[in-house]
Design an enzyme around this catalytic site. Sequence first.
Site, mmCIF file in Angstrom:
data_model
loop_
_atom_site.group_PDB
_atom_site.id
_atom_site.type_symbol
_atom_site.label_atom_id
_atom_site.label_comp_id
_atom_site.label_asym_id
_atom_site.label_seq_id
_atom_site.Cartn_x
_atom_site.Cartn_y
_atom_site.Cartn_z
ATOM 1 C CB ALA A 198 -27.483 9.883 -25.940
ATOM 2 C CD GLU B 35 -34.246 7.195 -29.639
ATOM 3 O OE1 GLU B 35 -33.529 6.188 -29.560
ATOM 4 O OE2 GLU B 35 -33.813 8.352 -29.585
ATOM 5 C CG ASP C 119 -55.012 -34.338 -18.047
ATOM 6 O OD1 ASP C 119 -55.256 -34.178 -16.846
ATOM 7 O OD2 ASP C 119 -55.625 -33.766 -18.966
ATOM 8 C CG ASP D 164 -58.874 -33.884 -20.971
ATOM 9 O OD1 ASP D 164 -59.392 -33.805 -19.842
ATOM 10 O OD2 ASP D 164 -58.263 -34.886 -21.373
ATOM 11 C CG ASP E 92 -60.100 -30.620 -16.267
ATOM 12 O OD1 ASP E 92 -60.392 -30.975 -15.108
ATOM 13 O OD2 ASP E 92 -59.723 -31.407 -17.152
ATOM 14 C CD GLU F 56 -25.907 6.760 -28.710
ATOM 15 O OE1 GLU F 56 -26.863 7.114 -28.004
ATOM 16 O OE2 GLU F 56 -26.038 6.048 -29.711
ATOM 17 C CB THR G 262 -26.037 2.131 -37.747
ATOM 18 O OG1 THR G 262 -26.023 2.645 -36.427
ATOM 19 C CG2 THR G 262 -25.539 3.183 -38.701
HETATM 20 N N1 LIG Z 1 -65.828 -44.855 -20.915
HETATM 21 C C1 LIG Z 1 -65.695 -45.248 -19.678
HETATM 22 N N2 LIG Z 1 -66.625 -46.033 -19.116
HETATM 23 C C2 LIG Z 1 -66.530 -46.437 -17.851
HETATM 24 N N3 LIG Z 1 -65.505 -46.109 -17.058
HETATM 25 C C3 LIG Z 1 -64.526 -45.351 -17.537
HETATM 26 C C4 LIG Z 1 -64.566 -44.861 -18.882
HETATM 27 N N4 LIG Z 1 -63.474 -44.138 -19.078
HETATM 28 C C5 LIG Z 1 -62.788 -44.141 -17.938
HETATM 29 N N5 LIG Z 1 -63.398 -44.869 -17.001
HETATM 30 C C6 LIG Z 1 -62.973 -45.093 -15.610
HETATM 31 O O1 LIG Z 1 -62.870 -43.850 -14.949
HETATM 32 C C7 LIG Z 1 -61.542 -43.638 -14.490
HETATM 33 C C8 LIG Z 1 -61.170 -42.193 -14.665
HETATM 34 O O2 LIG Z 1 -61.157 -41.874 -16.013
HETATM 35 P P1 LIG Z 1 -60.829 -40.424 -16.524
HETATM 36 O O3 LIG Z 1 -61.103 -40.408 -17.961
HETATM 37 O O4 LIG Z 1 -61.464 -39.431 -15.630
HETATM 38 O O5 LIG Z 1 -59.278 -40.327 -16.236
HETATM 39 P P2 LIG Z 1 -58.065 -40.668 -17.168
HETATM 40 O O6 LIG Z 1 -58.408 -40.343 -18.545
HETATM 41 O O7 LIG Z 1 -57.551 -42.020 -16.903
HETATM 42 O O8 LIG Z 1 -56.994 -39.765 -16.596
HETATM 43 P P3 LIG Z 1 -56.432 -38.368 -17.132
HETATM 44 O O9 LIG Z 1 -57.134 -37.390 -16.249
HETATM 45 O O10 LIG Z 1 -55.002 -38.499 -16.814
HETATM 46 O O11 LIG Z 1 -56.679 -38.227 -18.576
HETATM 47 C C9 LIG Z 1 -60.674 -44.596 -15.295
HETATM 48 O O12 LIG Z 1 -59.587 -45.008 -14.557
HETATM 49 C C10 LIG Z 1 -61.624 -45.743 -15.571
HETATM 50 O O13 LIG Z 1 -61.598 -46.659 -14.505
#
Ligand SMILES: Nc1ncnc2c1ncn2[C@@H]1O[C@H](COP(=O)(O)OP(=O)(O)OP(=O)(O)O)[C@@H](O)[C@H]1O
Length: 904
Positions: free
Chosen positions: A294, A298, A340, A612, A616, A681, A711
Amino acid sequence: MPARRHHAGTATGAGEPSADPREPLPLFRKELGTGDRGLSAREAARRLAVYGPNQVRRREKRSLVRLLSGQLAHPLALLLWGAGALAFIAGMAVLGWAILAVILINAVFALVQEHQAERAVEALAAYLPEQAHVIRDGHRQAVEAAGLVPGDLIVLAEGDKVPADARLTDGAVEVDLSMLTGESAPVERVAAAAEEGAPLLREPNLVFSGTTCTGGEARAIVFATGGHTELGRIAALSQRAPRRDSPLEVQVKRVAWLIAAVAVGMGAVFLLIGALVGLPLRDALMFAIGLLVANVPEGLLPTITLALAVGVRVLAKQGAVVKRLSAVETLGSTNVICTDKTGTLTQNRMRLQAHWTPDAGTVTTTVAPPADLARAMTECTTVSYADDGDLQGDPTEIALFEGAGPDIAARLAARDERRRAIFRFDARLRLMSTIGQRGDRLAVHVKGAPEAVLARVVGADRGAVMAVVDDLARRGLRVLAVAVRDLPPGAEIPRRREDAETGLRLLGLVGLYDPPRPQVADAVRRCHDAGLRVHIVTGDNGATAAAVAAEVGIGVPRLHVVAESEQVHDDELDELLTGDAEIVFARSSPETKLKVADALRAHGQVVAMTGDGANDAPALHQAHIGVAMGRSGTDVAREASTMVLTDDNFATIVTAIESGRRVYDNVRKFILYIFAHAVPEVVPFLVFALSGGLVPLPLTVLQILAIDLGTETLPALALGREPAEPGIMDRPPRPASQGVISRDMLIRAWGYLGLISAALVMLVFFYVLWRAGWHPGDPTGQGTALHHAYLTATTATFAGLVTCQLGTAMAARTDHASLREVGLATNPLLLAGIAFEVLFAAALIYLPPLQHLFGTADLPWDVLAIIAVFPLIVWSADEFRRWNRRRTGPPRGFRPWARSVPPP
Ligand SMILES: Nc1ncnc2c1ncn2[C@@H]1O[C@H](COP(=O)(O)OP(=O)(O)OP(=O)(O)O)[C@@H](O)[C@H]1O
C-alpha cells in the site's frame, strides 16, 4: 596519432577521400577537387550520397536486458520483492506470483516512460539544426551542418562552432579546443604551411569539428566529416554520460525512501503487536505485505520523468528548446529575468529615423543625409546580398545602408571595389572601421557608439554633441556617430586599428529606430503579475534603453538606469538588486552580465539570463537558466545555454516560465493523488490488526495492487496533462528552497482526502457485514455462512476506494481555484482515465474469472448507490477546503518584492 591519414572507403559506403590535410595546399585542393568557388551544389549532393551526412553518432545503445535489470533492482522494486518473498513464505503463492508480475509490469512501464523522456529530449535537436556557412558555386550560403561534405569551402567567424575537420586557406581564427584536448586557453589557427612532425591536433592550420571559434574570421576546406572527424573518433570510443536526475526527481526519490522506511518500520511494529494480540502468523505476514504494497509509490518516479518530458515537448512547440528535463522545473521557480534589448525586446528591424551633422546643427527626420555622411554610412558596412535579393548582415548596418540612399546594388558593388581593409565591429570598443580608396587616396570610415567615436575625433564640441546624442536617445533611438579620416596621398594601409581609428573628423550622428516586438508589453505585464522582475542588460546607451523599457512597461513601479555598468561596484550592485526598482544596465560588457548573474544568485534569486555573443557564455552558465537566441545568437552561446529561443522573442521566455509552473504544479497534483490513497489502503489493515481478529481483513493485498497498478495509472498520468490553473501567473514565484512535497500537501493528501476516504470505505464495509447479520468476532472464512457477505464487503471496500479516488482525482486538479473556474471537461484525458478506472474496477467485480482471482463478488444495488456518492463527498469536501483557504489566504497578485512600494 598517425602522422598521415590516408583513408580508404569503408564497408558502409560512407568513405573518405584520400586527402592528407598536411599536404601543400595546391595538392590538397586538387585531391579534394575544390577551389576558390567551393564545390558546385551538384557535386556536394553527390558527395553527400557517397560520404554520408556530417553527423557524429554518439550513442552506443545500452542493452535492453541491462536497462530492464536496472529497473528490477530499483530500491522501490526491492521492497516489492520483499513483499513477494513474504507472500511465498506465508504460503500465499497466488499473491506471491501476482506481486512478481507487478514488479515486472512496473519495470516495463518505467522503461517505456524513460525511453519516451529520452526521445523527447533527443528530438529537440530537430528544432535546432546546426548551421554552417559554406561557399558553393561561388556564393556564400547557410546550410545545415549535417550537409557538409569533404571538399566544401566553409567560412568560420567568431562564435561559430566548427562544423567539420577543416584546413584554413585564408584568414586566422582563435579556437577553443577544450572539447578535444581539455585545454581551456584558446589557441590561434592561421592559414599557413603545415608544421613538420606536429601532432594533428596541434597543426597550426587545422580546425576540428566540435571546437568553437572565439575570434577572427577564416575560410577553410573540409577534409573530414561525421564519424571520420577527430570528434567522431572520440565519440565512438566514449560512452554517453548517463542522464542525471533532476532536483525534483531527487526530492521525490528521497520522499519515496522515507515512505518505504516508514512502511517497513510500521510493518515490523504491527507484526509485533499482531503477535502480542495473538494474530496467527499467516495473518500477521499478510498484514506486513499489505502495508508494504500500500505504501510503495510504484510508478511515481517514471510518471514524473514523463511529465517533465511532455513539458519539454510542449515548450519546444512554443519556441523554447530546453536541453535538460530539470530546466522545466527551474523555469517554474524563476523570479528574475535579465534580458538583452536588441532583438529580444525589439524586433531587430531597424530604420534610420533621424540624423544630425555638425554643419546643419539640428536634428532632422525628413531629408536624406548629406553626401559625406551617406557615403560613410555605405562604406563602413559589411552587408551583402542574400540569395533572395534582400540585404543580409547586421541589422544596424542594413538600416544605415538603406538609409544612405537608393541604388543599393550599385553602391554595394562600388563599396566592394573600393575596399582595402576592414576592422570589424568590436563589441568592447563599440566601434568598427573600413579603409577604402577615395580618388587617389585612402579614407578611413568609422562608426560606433558616440562616446567611442568622439574619443578619437579631433575638433568637435564634445559637450554639444553629447547633448544631441542624449536628445536622440531619449526618443528611444539607437545612436551611432560616424566619422572619417583622409589619409595623406601615398600613405600605406594602417595595419593596426589604433593607427587607423585616430585623428577622425566627425561627420554626424544617426538615430535608428528599432520597434519593440508587439507581444513584449503584454509579456512584461504578465511577468509583473507573476511577481517576476525584468532587468535589461544592454550594450546600448542608457537613455535609449530607458525609452525602450518605458515603451514595453519595464520599470514599473520604478526604473533605475545604470549608465556605465562596467564601472558598477559590487556593493552598489547588491544595493540595487535588493531594492524595488527594475534596472537598466547600459553600456554593459559580458563581464557585467556575469557580475549581475552572480550577485542575483548570491541573493537567492533564480535567474534567467539571455545572451547571444560568444563572450556571453560564462554568464549563461552562471545563470540558472541561460537563454540563447536560436536565430541571431552564436553557436557558442547556444552551446552554453540551458534554453534556446527559436524565435528570439522575450515573450517566449515568459511563456516558458508559465509552462514550467504548470508542469511543476501538475507533478504535485499527481503526487497528491497517488499519496491520498495510502490512508484508505492502510486503515483497513490497521483495523484488522488492532481488532485482534474481531474484524476480518476489509481489503485484500491483491485488491490494493489492482488499485495502485491498475485503476489509478491512467488518471495519474492524465493529471500530468492538466491545463494551467487560473491565476498561475498571478502568484509569486515558488521559492527555490520549497520542496515539491510540502507539509501542506501531505496534510491535504493524508490528513484530509485520505482520512475522509478511509472513513467512507470502512463505513461501507461495515454496512455490508451488518446487513448480513454479522457481529464482531463472527467467522467469515471459506465455508462459513457469512463468507459470501464477507466477499461482498471487501469488494465494497475496494469499489469504495476506487470511487473515492475519482473524487480525489477531480479535487487534485486544482490547488487553489475552484473546479468551476477550471471547468469540468477541460482535461479530456482525465475523463478518459476516469472512464478507464470505472471499467477496470467493474471488470474486476463482475467478470467471473477475475472474481475468482481477486476474491470479489457482485455488489447489490443499495451498496452501489452508497459508493456512487463517495466521489461527490470527497470532491466537495476538498472544494470546501479550497474555498475556505481562498477566503483566508493571501490575495492574488501578491508581490512580496513590491511590498515596500509606496502608493503613487
Ligand atoms: N555594426 C556596428 N558598427 C558600429 N557600431 C555598432 C555596431 N553595432 C552596434 N554598435 C554600437 O555598439 C553599441 C553596443 O552594441 P551591442 O550590439 O553590443 O549592443 P546592443 O545590441 O544594442 O544591445 P543588446 O546587448 O541589448 O543586444 C551600440 O549601442 C552601438 O552604438
